[in-house]
Design a protein around this motif. Sequence first.
Motif, mmCIF file in Angstrom:
data_model
loop_
_atom_site.group_PDB
_atom_site.id
_atom_site.type_symbol
_atom_site.label_atom_id
_atom_site.label_comp_id
_atom_site.label_asym_id
_atom_site.label_seq_id
_atom_site.Cartn_x
_atom_site.Cartn_y
_atom_site.Cartn_z
ATOM 1 N N GLU A 1 7.721 17.202 6.226
ATOM 2 C CA GLU A 1 6.876 18.389 6.440
ATOM 3 C C GLU A 1 5.438 18.184 5.958
ATOM 4 O O GLU A 1 4.531 18.938 6.342
ATOM 5 C CB GLU A 1 7.489 19.606 5.728
ATOM 6 C CG GLU A 1 7.249 19.683 4.226
ATOM 7 C CD GLU A 1 8.184 18.805 3.394
ATOM 8 O OE1 GLU A 1 8.133 18.896 2.150
ATOM 9 O OE2 GLU A 1 8.956 18.036 3.999
ATOM 10 N N VAL A 2 5.205 17.169 5.130
ATOM 11 C CA VAL A 2 3.855 16.916 4.608
ATOM 12 C C VAL A 2 3.013 16.265 5.702
ATOM 13 O O VAL A 2 3.407 15.262 6.305
ATOM 14 C CB VAL A 2 3.909 16.010 3.361
ATOM 15 C CG1 VAL A 2 2.488 15.677 2.884
ATOM 16 C CG2 VAL A 2 4.702 16.691 2.252
ATOM 17 N N LYS A 3 1.850 16.823 5.956
ATOM 18 C CA LYS A 3 0.958 16.264 6.979
ATOM 19 C C LYS A 3 0.237 15.025 6.437
ATOM 20 O O LYS A 3 -0.232 15.019 5.302
ATOM 21 C CB LYS A 3 -0.079 17.298 7.416
ATOM 22 C CG LYS A 3 0.509 18.509 8.131
ATOM 23 C CD LYS A 3 -0.593 19.454 8.578
ATOM 24 C CE LYS A 3 -0.019 20.708 9.224
ATOM 25 N NZ LYS A 3 0.786 20.412 10.431
ATOM 26 N N ILE A 4 0.165 13.987 7.274
ATOM 27 C CA ILE A 4 -0.617 12.791 6.968
ATOM 28 C C ILE A 4 -1.845 12.824 7.866
ATOM 29 O O ILE A 4 -1.731 12.763 9.094
ATOM 30 C CB ILE A 4 0.192 11.506 7.204
ATOM 31 C CG1 ILE A 4 1.467 11.518 6.360
ATOM 32 C CG2 ILE A 4 -0.667 10.283 6.883
ATOM 33 C CD1 ILE A 4 1.243 11.544 4.863
ATOM 34 N N GLN B 1 0.826 -1.201 0.000
ATOM 35 C CA GLN B 1 0.000 0.000 0.000
ATOM 36 C C GLN B 1 0.868 1.263 0.000
ATOM 37 O O GLN B 1 0.456 2.309 -0.518
ATOM 38 C CB GLN B 1 -0.945 0.044 1.216
ATOM 39 C CG GLN B 1 -1.547 -1.254 1.685
ATOM 40 C CD GLN B 1 -2.351 -2.033 0.670
ATOM 41 O OE1 GLN B 1 -2.168 -1.881 -0.530
ATOM 42 N NE2 GLN B 1 -3.237 -2.897 1.162
ATOM 43 N N GLY B 2 2.059 1.157 0.570
ATOM 44 C CA GLY B 2 2.955 2.310 0.641
ATOM 45 C C GLY B 2 3.429 2.800 -0.712
ATOM 46 O O GLY B 2 3.892 3.943 -0.828
ATOM 47 N N THR B 3 3.310 1.957 -1.754
ATOM 48 C CA THR B 3 3.705 2.411 -3.098
ATOM 49 C C THR B 3 2.821 3.568 -3.574
ATOM 50 O O THR B 3 3.214 4.320 -4.471
ATOM 51 C CB THR B 3 3.635 1.250 -4.104
ATOM 52 O OG1 THR B 3 2.308 0.700 -4.116
ATOM 53 C CG2 THR B 3 4.627 0.161 -3.741
ATOM 54 N N ILE C 1 -2.928 3.829 5.474
ATOM 55 C CA ILE C 1 -2.302 5.027 6.031
ATOM 56 C C ILE C 1 -0.914 4.717 6.583
ATOM 57 O O ILE C 1 -0.008 5.556 6.512
ATOM 58 C CB ILE C 1 -3.200 5.668 7.117
ATOM 59 C CG1 ILE C 1 -2.729 7.101 7.387
ATOM 60 C CG2 ILE C 1 -3.231 4.847 8.407
ATOM 61 C CD1 ILE C 1 -3.692 7.909 8.226
ATOM 62 N N ALA C 2 -0.712 3.508 7.090
ATOM 63 C CA ALA C 2 0.620 3.138 7.598
ATOM 64 C C ALA C 2 1.645 3.134 6.477
ATOM 65 O O ALA C 2 2.755 3.668 6.617
ATOM 66 C CB ALA C 2 0.562 1.775 8.278
ATOM 67 N N GLY C 3 1.295 2.531 5.343
ATOM 68 C CA GLY C 3 2.221 2.464 4.223
ATOM 69 C C GLY C 3 2.530 3.835 3.651
ATOM 70 O O GLY C 3 3.695 4.175 3.395
ATOM 71 N N ILE C 4 1.490 4.645 3.438
ATOM 72 C CA ILE C 4 1.689 5.984 2.886
ATOM 73 C C ILE C 4 2.486 6.853 3.858
ATOM 74 O O ILE C 4 3.426 7.555 3.469
ATOM 75 C CB ILE C 4 0.335 6.632 2.559
ATOM 76 C CG1 ILE C 4 -0.326 5.905 1.385
ATOM 77 C CG2 ILE C 4 0.494 8.122 2.249
ATOM 78 C CD1 ILE C 4 -1.732 6.374 1.072
ATOM 79 N N ALA C 5 2.137 6.793 5.144
ATOM 80 C CA ALA C 5 2.813 7.629 6.144
ATOM 81 C C ALA C 5 4.284 7.257 6.284
ATOM 82 O O ALA C 5 5.151 8.139 6.405
ATOM 83 C CB ALA C 5 2.109 7.502 7.491
#
Length: 509
Positions: A196-199, A155-157, A183-187
């Motif tokens: 600096e990008v908010k998740i 999912q993080g891809t 959300i874990a993979g993306i974060a």
Amino acid sequence: MLTQYIERILRARVYDVAVETPLDFAQGLTRRLGNSLHIKREDLQPVFSFKLRGAYNKIAALDETARRAGVITASAGNHAQGVALAAGRQGIRALIVMPCTTPAIKVEAVQRLGGETVLHGDSYDEAYERAQLLAEQQGLTFVHPYDDPEVIAGQGTIGMEILRQHHGDLHAIFVPVGGGGLIAGIAAYVKFVRPEVKIIGVEPEDADCLHRALKAGRRVVLKQVGLFADGVAVRQIGKEPFHIAHQCVDRVVTVSTDEICAAIKDIFDDTRSIAEPAGALGVAGAKKYVQETGICGQSLIAIESGANINFDRLRHVAERAEVGERRELLMAVTIPERPGSFLEFCRALGRRSITEFNYRYFEDSAAHVFVGVQITDGDRDSENLIENLRQRGYAVTDMAGNELAVEHIRYMVGGHAPKLLHEVVYSFEFPERPGALLKFLEAMCGRWNISLFHYRNHGAAFGRVLMGIQVPKAERKEFREFLDGVGFAYREETHNPAYRLFAGGSERG
């Protein structure tokens, strides 16, 4: 931990089956929100959901012994299709345990992709337990929907693609949250590369397992979860996703059913695609975040995570979208029961369009009407209209946020009970399959009489029922113990103003 996930994500073998989905500019939403909004279109994957990324990455990493035995999972929807497709591409047997409440269209979709299906239980938890037993008995590898490092890496891809596709400043990424794998993979990826990008996670108000876990500092189990956004109806955030989220997620926004429906309409208006409720959470969360923070001129990205929605549910979505967008105000108004009072009331509304008006004679002195009115400026217009009506002497109750009123009472106006009934009123969620109501009635064994009943089908796995039961006050404790034992989700509505105004008996008040 993040370094390990970066390595896993960079090695992830998702593109054997997945496509790099576009980042579409949402022109209408951008104009309305005063911020640049892009939508990551994971609904364009071969199974109309991001889930095949994690499923394929997990299955592709299996050793030869595990591949020969096959894989198993429990799922009612998107993950099931992802596992079936991934296993088929790898030439591996896939057994999918699905709740008996799963719509036939989803069962057939899994079978078309080559998965073997077993129907068991009324909920994901029951299907999960059965899958674990079969995995042990048959030596199958369980492919978890979200609590597995390889699934999370797959999912993080999505995070990797977003940073490659979006150039320049980026304020926040809004991610739907169920068990937490997405959300874990993306974060993990985004916070390592661009901290600096908010998740920002987005959950339904009635299924906010990550929100509550972060607040408590530990994983919690929700007693009940709402089922409208069935793709994220999870009672506890995954163990591994929570470890990552605790470090990397900046905030969680919760949204209502009406706000989700409004977001589905927004996505359709901008992209002509129809998101499933869980798939629209990212957009709903972005809208609410802008409203709450007042930010302006920022770049935002929302994940549209899936489009597996039953056609029958669109009727329900359309009904709720206008309320969620604050373009319709629903009110209970008391007007005099005399000739000409309706005309006077319409004049008080001015030139606004009436979208709904429900009324039935009940008593000589006053009439309770359920009315819907088009509004133009959201909360401000609603407040001004209600205040104007009250100044003219009308008793007004805002019903827009009253789930009972929107879901049931608006279709039942005029159904007052004629006399004292000792009635208690509950809303229930019944599994949408033959025998569910019968099970309830048999358990009740004729001890209490049903005095009110309302049900509408919305094409979901669970039906929502409003029921009145005649229970003497001396037996109320026994009745609540009975409800706890039956096992269906319920909520008491006896004191809900919508019920008391429009459906209660003469004992109301």
